[in-house]
Design a protein around this motif. Structure first.
Motif, PDB file in Angstrom:
ATOM      1  N   ASN A   1      -3.002  -6.506  -5.318  1.00 37.05           N
ATOM      2  CA  ASN A   1      -3.334  -5.428  -6.259  1.00 37.05           C
ATOM      3  C   ASN A   1      -2.101  -4.863  -6.958  1.00 37.05           C
ATOM      4  O   ASN A   1      -1.836  -3.654  -6.930  1.00 37.05           O
ATOM      5  CB  ASN A   1      -4.097  -4.306  -5.537  1.00 37.05           C
ATOM      6  N   ILE A   2      -1.345  -5.753  -7.591  1.00 38.66           N
ATOM      7  CA  ILE A   2      -0.188  -5.360  -8.386  1.00 38.66           C
ATOM      8  C   ILE A   2      -0.332  -6.000  -9.769  1.00 38.66           C
ATOM      9  O   ILE A   2      -0.661  -7.179  -9.884  1.00 38.66           O
ATOM     10  CB  ILE A   2       1.135  -5.821  -7.743  1.00 38.66           C
ATOM     11  N   GLN A   3      -0.082  -5.223 -10.807  1.00 42.54           N
ATOM     12  CA  GLN A   3      -0.099  -5.770 -12.159  1.00 42.54           C
ATOM     13  C   GLN A   3       1.212  -6.497 -12.402  1.00 42.54           C
ATOM     14  O   GLN A   3       2.287  -5.909 -12.279  1.00 42.54           O
ATOM     15  CB  GLN A   3      -0.282  -4.654 -13.193  1.00 42.54           C
TER      16      GLN A   3
ATOM     17  N   GLU B   1      -0.607   3.440  -6.596  1.00 50.61           N
ATOM     18  CA  GLU B   1      -1.257   2.461  -7.476  1.00 50.61           C
ATOM     19  C   GLU B   1      -0.728   2.535  -8.899  1.00 50.61           C
ATOM     20  O   GLU B   1      -0.595   1.514  -9.580  1.00 50.61           O
ATOM     21  CB  GLU B   1      -2.774   2.670  -7.452  1.00 50.61           C
ATOM     22  N   SER B   2      -0.434   3.731  -9.372  1.00 50.41           N
ATOM     23  CA  SER B   2       0.058   3.888 -10.742  1.00 50.41           C
ATOM     24  C   SER B   2       1.417   3.218 -10.943  1.00 50.41           C
ATOM     25  O   SER B   2       1.804   2.905 -12.078  1.00 50.41           O
ATOM     26  CB  SER B   2       0.165   5.372 -11.097  1.00 50.41           C
TER      27      SER B   2
ATOM     28  N   ALA C   1       0.823  -1.221   0.000  1.00 50.87           N
ATOM     29  CA  ALA C   1       0.000   0.000   0.000  1.00 50.87           C
ATOM     30  C   ALA C   1       0.848   1.258   0.000  1.00 50.87           C
ATOM     31  O   ALA C   1       0.344   2.345  -0.336  1.00 50.87           O
ATOM     32  CB  ALA C   1      -0.942  -0.003   1.204  1.00 50.87           C
TER      33      ALA C   1
ATOM     34  N   ARG D   1       2.342   0.335  -9.398  1.00 53.27           N
ATOM     35  CA  ARG D   1       2.292  -1.095  -9.037  1.00 53.27           C
ATOM     36  C   ARG D   1       2.272  -1.978 -10.282  1.00 53.27           C
ATOM     37  O   ARG D   1       1.291  -2.672 -10.588  1.00 53.27           O
ATOM     38  CB  ARG D   1       1.069  -1.375  -8.169  1.00 53.27           C
TER      39      ARG D   1
END
Length: 298
Positions: free
Chosen positions: A201-203, A181-182, A177, A184
Motif C-alpha cells: 500500500n505505497i504509491q 498513509e498520506s 504501517a 506513502r
C-alpha cells in the motif's frame, strides 16, 4: 552469441566454480541465485553471473558467461524478459539442458500488466515477498526431478526458506504501517517497485520505465517534479544498479519550485549487495530497502 555457444559446446570446461560431488547451478540475478542456494543446500553449488550493481535489463552475456552456462548442470533465470538480451541464449540451451524461468511459474493473473514488454508482465516480482515465496517450491521440485536422490532435502529446505520469507513479509507490512498513509509516496530511478507498492500500500512512481532501456523525456521529468511539489513528497530514491543522473535532475527541479524533497537513500532494485554482506542475501536486501524507505518517508 549463437556461434560462441556452438564453439564453447565443443570446448573443454574448467572456468566454472563447480564443486566436486555437487550439482552445478547457474543463475542470472542474485535474487534467483539466493532461492537456489537456500533450496539446494549442501547438494548444489550456485554461481550468479550478474553481480552487485549489474542491470539485467541491459546486460550482455560475455563469452565467459556463455561458457559458464554451457558447463552448468541446470540453469535458473527470472524470465518475463527481465534478462531481455539473453532470452535467445536460454532458448537455445533449453534444447539440451535443464533451464527454468522461475517467475514464469506464477499465474499470469497474479502479475502486474505492462505495455512495455509485449506479451510479458512486469518481471520485478521479488518486491512482493509473499509472491516471491511462491517461486521457492517450484525450484525445489525442479531440482528434485533432476536429482531425485536428494529430493527430500530440497523440499525440506524449501519449506524452511518459505517460512523465513513469510515472516519477512509480515515484518515489511509492520514497518510500512508506521508511515502515515498520506506519506506513502515514493519515487525511484526506474519503475521496478510496482509489486512493492501493490503489496504494501505505497504509491510508487519511477522516473524511467520498467526497463532501464527507456529514457524519460523532458515532459515526463516536469510532470514528476510537479507531482513531488503537489503531493509534498519527502524523498526520491536512487538505485544501486541504475544511474542517479535523472534522480538528481528531479530533485533539483523540485527544489527550485519550493519543495523540500531530499535524496532518500540508495535501494537495491535489480541487483543485491556484495557477497558476504547482509544485503548480499535476499532477506538482507529487503530489510535494507524497507528500513531505508520507511526512515525517509516518516
Amino acid at each position: 552469441l549463437t556461434l560462441c555457444l556452438l564453439a564453447i559446446g565443443c570446448s573443454k570446461s574448467g572456468s566454472s566454480t563447480r564443486e566436486e560431488g555437487k550439482l552445478f547451478a547457474v543463475a542470472t540475478t542474485g535474487m534467483v541465485a539466493d532461492i537456489v542456494r537456500n533450496v539446494g543446500g549442501d547438494h548444489v553449488s550456485v554461481e550468479a553471473i550478474m553481480g552487485p550493481g549489474v542491470d539485467p535489463h541491459l546486460y550482455k552475456a560475455s563469452p565467459g558467461d556463455v561458457q559458464t552456462l554451457q558447463e552448468a548442470d541446470i540453469i535458473f533465470y527470472n524470465g518475463h524478459f527481465l534478462e531481455g538480451k539473453m532470452e535467445e541464449i536460454f532458448e537455445q540451451l533449453a534444447e539440451r539442458k535443464e533451464v527454468m524461468a522461475v517467475s514464469e511459474t506464477l499465474d499470469i493473473g497474479e502479475m502486474i500488466e505492462t505495455t512495455e514488454y509485449q506479451g510479458h508482465p512486469d518481471p520485478h516480482v521479488w518486491f512482493d515477498v509473499e509472491l516471491w515465496s511462491r517461486l521457492v517450491m517450484p525450484v525445489a521440485d525442479r531440482l528434485a526431478e533432476f536429482d531425485p536422490d536428494n529430493a527430500e532435502d530440497y523440499r525440506s529446505n524449501a519449506e524452511a526458506y518459505v517460512a523465513e520469507l513469510i515472516e519477512l513479509d509480515a515484518w515489511v507490512e509492520e514497518q510500512v504501517a508506521t508511515v502515515p498513509e498520506s506519506g506513502r509516496v515514493m519515487i525511484t530511478a526506474h519503475d521496478a517497485f510496482g509489486y512493492f507498492g501493490r503489496a504494501y500500500n505505497i504509491q510508487v512512481m519511477g522516473i524511467q520505465g520498467i526497463s532501464t532501456e527507456s529514457e524519460p523525456g523532458l515532459k515526463e521529468i516536469n510532470e514528476l517534479v510537479d507531482r513531488i511539489v503537489e503531493n509534498n513528497v519527502k524523498a526520491v530514491f536512487v538505485e544501486t544498479s541504475v544511474s542517479d543522473r535523472n534522480v538528481e535532475a528531479i530533485i533539483e527541479g523540485a527544489v527550485v519550485k519550493g519543495s523540500e524533497v531530499k535524496m532518500g537513500g540508495s535501494l537495491f532494485s535489480d541487483a543485491m549487495g556484495e557477497d558476504g554482506t547482509p544485503e548480499g542475501t535476499y532477506l538482507g536486501m529487503v530489510r535494507h530497502n524497507v528500513s531505508t524507505i520507511v526512515g525517509a518517508l516518516k
